[in-house]
Design an enzyme around this catalytic site. Sequence first.
Site, mmCIF file in Angstrom:
data_model
loop_
_atom_site.group_PDB
_atom_site.id
_atom_site.type_symbol
_atom_site.label_atom_id
_atom_site.label_comp_id
_atom_site.label_asym_id
_atom_site.label_seq_id
_atom_site.Cartn_x
_atom_site.Cartn_y
_atom_site.Cartn_z
ATOM 1 N N CYS A 129 0.796 -1.241 -0.040
ATOM 2 C CA CYS A 129 -0.104 0.035 -0.009
ATOM 3 C C CYS A 129 1.014 1.318 0.022
ATOM 4 O O CYS A 129 0.048 2.352 0.177
ATOM 5 C CB CYS A 129 -0.896 -0.013 1.206
ATOM 6 S SG CYS A 129 -1.917 -1.437 1.137
ATOM 7 N N LYS A 195 -8.959 -1.016 9.984
ATOM 8 C CA LYS A 195 -8.663 -1.906 8.710
ATOM 9 C C LYS A 195 -8.133 -3.322 9.491
ATOM 10 O O LYS A 195 -6.675 -2.759 9.606
ATOM 11 C CB LYS A 195 -8.232 -1.174 7.541
ATOM 12 C CG LYS A 195 -8.067 -2.236 6.593
ATOM 13 C CD LYS A 195 -8.118 -1.265 5.248
ATOM 14 C CE LYS A 195 -7.440 -2.145 3.988
ATOM 15 N NZ LYS A 195 -7.149 -1.549 2.794
ATOM 16 N N ARG A 216 0.215 -8.104 4.923
ATOM 17 C CA ARG A 216 0.234 -6.524 5.272
ATOM 18 C C ARG A 216 0.090 -6.333 6.684
ATOM 19 O O ARG A 216 -0.569 -5.321 7.329
ATOM 20 C CB ARG A 216 -1.043 -5.825 4.604
ATOM 21 C CG ARG A 216 -1.364 -6.079 3.176
ATOM 22 C CD ARG A 216 -2.390 -4.839 2.862
ATOM 23 N NE ARG A 216 -3.135 -5.433 1.191
ATOM 24 C CZ ARG A 216 -2.388 -5.039 0.235
ATOM 25 N NH1 ARG A 216 -1.097 -4.832 0.000
ATOM 26 N NH2 ARG A 216 -3.028 -5.263 -0.911
ATOM 27 N N LYS A 247 -13.673 -2.334 8.787
ATOM 28 C CA LYS A 247 -13.573 -3.534 7.727
ATOM 29 C C LYS A 247 -12.771 -4.453 8.163
ATOM 30 O O LYS A 247 -11.639 -4.252 8.636
ATOM 31 C CB LYS A 247 -12.895 -2.520 6.618
ATOM 32 C CG LYS A 247 -12.658 -3.304 5.214
ATOM 33 C CD LYS A 247 -12.006 -2.493 4.413
ATOM 34 C CE LYS A 247 -11.418 -3.550 3.244
ATOM 35 N NZ LYS A 247 -10.316 -2.675 2.504
ATOM 36 N N SER A 273 -15.082 -8.509 0.148
ATOM 37 C CA SER A 273 -15.064 -9.606 -0.844
ATOM 38 C C SER A 273 -15.379 -10.896 -0.419
ATOM 39 O O SER A 273 -16.269 -11.734 -1.004
ATOM 40 C CB SER A 273 -13.991 -9.470 -1.746
ATOM 41 O OG SER A 273 -12.754 -9.756 -0.983
ATOM 42 N N TYR A 312 -20.902 -5.113 -2.181
ATOM 43 C CA TYR A 312 -20.944 -5.497 -3.492
ATOM 44 C C TYR A 312 -22.626 -6.193 -3.720
ATOM 45 O O TYR A 312 -22.683 -6.236 -5.069
ATOM 46 C CB TYR A 312 -20.094 -6.571 -3.663
ATOM 47 C CG TYR A 312 -18.640 -6.407 -3.336
ATOM 48 C CD1 TYR A 312 -18.020 -5.559 -4.299
ATOM 49 C CD2 TYR A 312 -18.161 -6.578 -2.230
ATOM 50 C CE1 TYR A 312 -16.633 -5.116 -4.161
ATOM 51 C CE2 TYR A 312 -16.707 -5.998 -2.122
ATOM 52 C CZ TYR A 312 -16.094 -5.445 -2.918
ATOM 53 O OH TYR A 312 -14.772 -5.164 -2.876
HETATM 54 C C1 PBG Z 1 -6.866 -1.421 -0.891
HETATM 55 C C2 PBG Z 1 -8.043 -2.178 -0.354
HETATM 56 C C3 PBG Z 1 -8.327 -3.450 -0.068
HETATM 57 C C4 PBG Z 1 -9.711 -3.928 0.071
HETATM 58 C C5 PBG Z 1 -10.128 -2.266 0.075
HETATM 59 N N1 PBG Z 1 -9.232 -1.480 -0.393
HETATM 60 C C6 PBG Z 1 -7.468 -4.783 -0.115
HETATM 61 C C7 PBG Z 1 -6.560 -4.932 0.945
HETATM 62 O O1 PBG Z 1 -6.254 -4.306 1.907
HETATM 63 O O2 PBG Z 1 -5.752 -6.027 1.132
HETATM 64 C C8 PBG Z 1 -10.556 -5.062 0.327
HETATM 65 C C9 PBG Z 1 -11.773 -4.960 -0.110
HETATM 66 C C10 PBG Z 1 -12.650 -6.169 -0.121
HETATM 67 O O3 PBG Z 1 -12.024 -7.237 0.440
HETATM 68 O O4 PBG Z 1 -13.903 -6.235 -0.644
HETATM 69 N N2 PBG Z 1 -6.041 -1.120 0.153
#
Ligand code: PBG
Length: 322
Positions: A129, A195, A216, A247, A273, A312
Amino acid sequence: MFPTTRLRRLRRTGALRDLVRETRVTAHDLILPIFIEEGLDDPLLIPAMPGVSRIPERHLAREAEAIARDGVRAVMLFGISRNKDATGSDTLRGAGLLARMTRTVKDAAPDLVVMTDNCFCEYTEHGHCGTIGADGDVLNDVTLDALARQAVVAADAGADVVAPSAMMDGQVGAIRRALDGAGHDGVPVMSYSTKFASAFYGPFRAASGCDLHGDRKAYQMDPANAREALRESIEDEAEGADMLMVKPGLPYLDVLARIRAQTLLPLGVYQVSGEYAMIKFAAQAGALDEARVVRETLGAFKRAGADLILSYFTRDVVREGI
Ligand code: PBG
């Protein structure tokens, strides 16, 4: 007490049950994340997310119009880049994918609220990132500077909200100062404040073409920590965030409820997702009633304290009625 009290009295189906309903999900609460790929000719199905496709950049204007026509009120844009490098510099160009897709959606559907995911992972070769230092770790302060510049590029292109998701310390403050300095003091910042380093992002990484080397964990939060989630949120609020977010969603409802109790800011939640995929595949296997499970999960977010929900399922839910 029973038998004077009978809680079942208010549960009868119909208008009475509706009158005592405590929370509701409407189209006004929902944000649709979309994937836009440059250089693509036809929509590309994402196998891990049945029903979701990458939108070719050349179809974006008409797709944005169709999304708005279906009743969606807000979108979050994710770009799939053909111009990756070590720092994600494509996002810092006024002619780069981030700026182009923002302008295209705003021009095609001016009433749609356009949010940009403010991060570098979709534009770096290593999938992290931000910018990597000699020790292999993402450099916080170098990345901060770049995030601030990227947010200005997004705002210049017409973004209604910028949403930093890189999980760098100080990112909200750096972005707020940069936006104000560039004359964008009216553009709000929605922080992905909490997050987690979650396995539920699996399908997204395929969807967004992110070829991540490693993980990450050095910058996203440990899923075991709830107090730390409060610290992240309190800090982001102090740095000037206009909205906060948790999230993923369903596995972190406790975190959502605790942050709700600590802040007066609007609070978002991201049904990510992996949560989407679980529901879709279970429904395809005949194990779950998709529409009912979707309503129940979105309702759970509202009940736990979310004001806005990234999902989604947004387009289906808005089209078919909630
Ligand atoms: C980017 C980002 C991510 C998601 C949203 N923005 C991926 C991550 O952090 O690895 C994930 C969203 C999802 O899984 O629907 N930084």
